[in-house]
Design a protein around this motif. Sequence first.
Motif, mmCIF file in Angstrom:
data_model
loop_
_atom_site.group_PDB
_atom_site.id
_atom_site.type_symbol
_atom_site.label_atom_id
_atom_site.label_comp_id
_atom_site.label_asym_id
_atom_site.label_seq_id
_atom_site.Cartn_x
_atom_site.Cartn_y
_atom_site.Cartn_z
ATOM 1 N N GLN A 110 -11.692 -38.362 4.785
ATOM 2 C CA GLN A 110 -11.010 -39.650 4.856
ATOM 3 C C GLN A 110 -9.542 -39.404 5.126
ATOM 4 O O GLN A 110 -8.852 -38.773 4.316
ATOM 5 C CB GLN A 110 -11.185 -40.395 3.534
ATOM 6 C CG GLN A 110 -10.500 -41.755 3.496
ATOM 7 C CD GLN A 110 -11.163 -42.756 4.425
ATOM 8 O OE1 GLN A 110 -12.368 -42.719 4.610
ATOM 9 N NE2 GLN A 110 -10.371 -43.629 5.009
ATOM 10 N N PRO A 111 -9.008 -39.857 6.256
ATOM 11 C CA PRO A 111 -7.603 -39.559 6.558
ATOM 12 C C PRO A 111 -6.655 -40.314 5.648
ATOM 13 O O PRO A 111 -6.989 -41.357 5.091
ATOM 14 C CB PRO A 111 -7.457 -40.018 8.012
ATOM 15 C CG PRO A 111 -8.521 -41.052 8.194
ATOM 16 C CD PRO A 111 -9.667 -40.614 7.324
ATOM 17 N N SER A 112 -5.456 -39.784 5.503
ATOM 18 C CA SER A 112 -4.414 -40.454 4.742
ATOM 19 C C SER A 112 -3.965 -41.709 5.472
ATOM 20 O O SER A 112 -3.936 -41.768 6.700
ATOM 21 C CB SER A 112 -3.232 -39.499 4.558
ATOM 22 O OG SER A 112 -2.109 -40.188 4.086
ATOM 23 N N LEU A 113 -3.583 -42.734 4.707
ATOM 24 C CA LEU A 113 -3.016 -43.941 5.311
ATOM 25 C C LEU A 113 -1.670 -43.657 5.958
ATOM 26 O O LEU A 113 -1.195 -44.424 6.790
ATOM 27 C CB LEU A 113 -2.858 -45.031 4.246
ATOM 28 C CG LEU A 113 -4.152 -45.564 3.630
ATOM 29 C CD1 LEU A 113 -3.815 -46.548 2.510
ATOM 30 C CD2 LEU A 113 -5.027 -46.224 4.682
ATOM 31 N N PHE A 114 -1.014 -42.559 5.541
ATOM 32 C CA PHE A 114 0.323 -42.238 6.023
ATOM 33 C C PHE A 114 0.328 -41.048 6.968
ATOM 34 O O PHE A 114 1.368 -40.516 7.301
ATOM 35 C CB PHE A 114 1.244 -41.958 4.836
ATOM 36 C CG PHE A 114 1.228 -43.052 3.810
ATOM 37 C CD1 PHE A 114 1.906 -44.239 4.031
ATOM 38 C CD2 PHE A 114 0.510 -42.909 2.636
ATOM 39 C CE1 PHE A 114 1.881 -45.262 3.098
ATOM 40 C CE2 PHE A 114 0.489 -43.929 1.691
ATOM 41 C CZ PHE A 114 1.172 -45.102 1.931
ATOM 42 N N ASP A 115 -0.843 -40.622 7.403
ATOM 43 C CA ASP A 115 -0.944 -39.432 8.228
ATOM 44 C C ASP A 115 -2.004 -39.680 9.284
ATOM 45 O O ASP A 115 -2.675 -40.696 9.276
ATOM 46 C CB ASP A 115 -1.320 -38.216 7.363
ATOM 47 C CG ASP A 115 -0.737 -36.929 7.902
ATOM 48 O OD1 ASP A 115 -0.353 -36.902 9.083
ATOM 49 O OD2 ASP A 115 -0.676 -35.948 7.152
ATOM 50 N N SER A 116 -2.182 -38.729 10.177
ATOM 51 C CA SER A 116 -3.167 -38.876 11.228
ATOM 52 C C SER A 116 -3.440 -37.517 11.835
ATOM 53 O O SER A 116 -2.506 -36.723 12.009
ATOM 54 C CB SER A 116 -2.691 -39.830 12.311
ATOM 55 O OG SER A 116 -3.504 -39.745 13.464
ATOM 56 N N PRO A 117 -4.705 -37.215 12.191
ATOM 57 C CA PRO A 117 -4.986 -35.958 12.892
ATOM 58 C C PRO A 117 -4.259 -35.844 14.222
ATOM 59 O O PRO A 117 -4.143 -34.763 14.785
ATOM 60 C CB PRO A 117 -6.500 -35.993 13.073
ATOM 61 C CG PRO A 117 -7.008 -36.900 12.007
ATOM 62 C CD PRO A 117 -5.931 -37.950 11.853
ATOM 63 N N ALA A 118 -3.760 -36.979 14.753
ATOM 64 C CA ALA A 118 -3.032 -36.947 16.023
ATOM 65 C C ALA A 118 -1.575 -36.543 15.855
ATOM 66 O O ALA A 118 -0.885 -36.281 16.834
ATOM 67 C CB ALA A 118 -3.110 -38.321 16.687
ATOM 68 N N VAL A 119 -1.077 -36.518 14.611
ATOM 69 C CA VAL A 119 0.311 -36.142 14.341
ATOM 70 C C VAL A 119 0.404 -34.631 14.179
ATOM 71 O O VAL A 119 -0.315 -34.046 13.372
ATOM 72 C CB VAL A 119 0.830 -36.847 13.068
ATOM 73 C CG1 VAL A 119 2.232 -36.390 12.746
ATOM 74 C CG2 VAL A 119 0.774 -38.356 13.250
ATOM 75 N N ALA A 120 1.289 -33.996 14.930
ATOM 76 C CA ALA A 120 1.454 -32.548 14.830
ATOM 77 C C ALA A 120 2.057 -32.186 13.478
ATOM 78 O O ALA A 120 2.981 -32.856 13.004
ATOM 79 C CB ALA A 120 2.346 -32.043 15.953
#
Length: 211
Positions: free
Chosen positions: A6-16
């Motif tokens: 479950q991804p973080s609400l404040f993060d993303s796998p698309a963010v380096a």
Amino acid sequence: MSIAMQPSLFDSPAVAPALGELGETVERTLLSEGAWVDVRPGWVAGSDALFSTLATDVPWRAEQRQMYERMVDVPRLVCWYGENSPLPDRILEEARDALSAHYRAELGEPFRTAGLCFYRDGKDSVAWHGDTIGRSKTEDTMVAILSLGEPRNLLLRPRGGGEASRRFQLGHGDLLVMGGSCQRTWEHAVPKTARAVGPRISVQFRPRGVA
């Protein structure tokens, strides 16, 4: 290895992945007998992308240990990188160097090794212990833990048993550093949980001779 998270609400796998500041963003909690804990929430931005990379690229292995008269599975996957081994992502090398710089005055030496643990779900755990193999059995030292993926509770208690007296929920790029006499005078654990939780990876940076 590919495991859903479950991804973080404040993060993303698309963010380096990128490191934040340390300095005054680090909050210290004094314990007893010269032990302390530092916490820096969200130190690594883009931590979900780093989690995905490590979950896939690290050569995870399952271990067994002797318990009484039989061998049992260690309830987590592990991987160890010695001080001359390249780490599996450049951001981990940057993190190690940033920690070495931030704690140079107190620690007096750099962080050199990295141990990784993969907690696949709530059944994976680590029992109460202190990292007292090697120099930390007799000397003050530090162990820095970078947590990625789903938050899990890390508990601390004074050595000798009893209930946890400190609780930190760590995941999605949070940093926790145990210092002073913490490994000798306190114990820590990541307990099992019956709740539905996703996977977590912890990266433990240590100085030479501490395990």
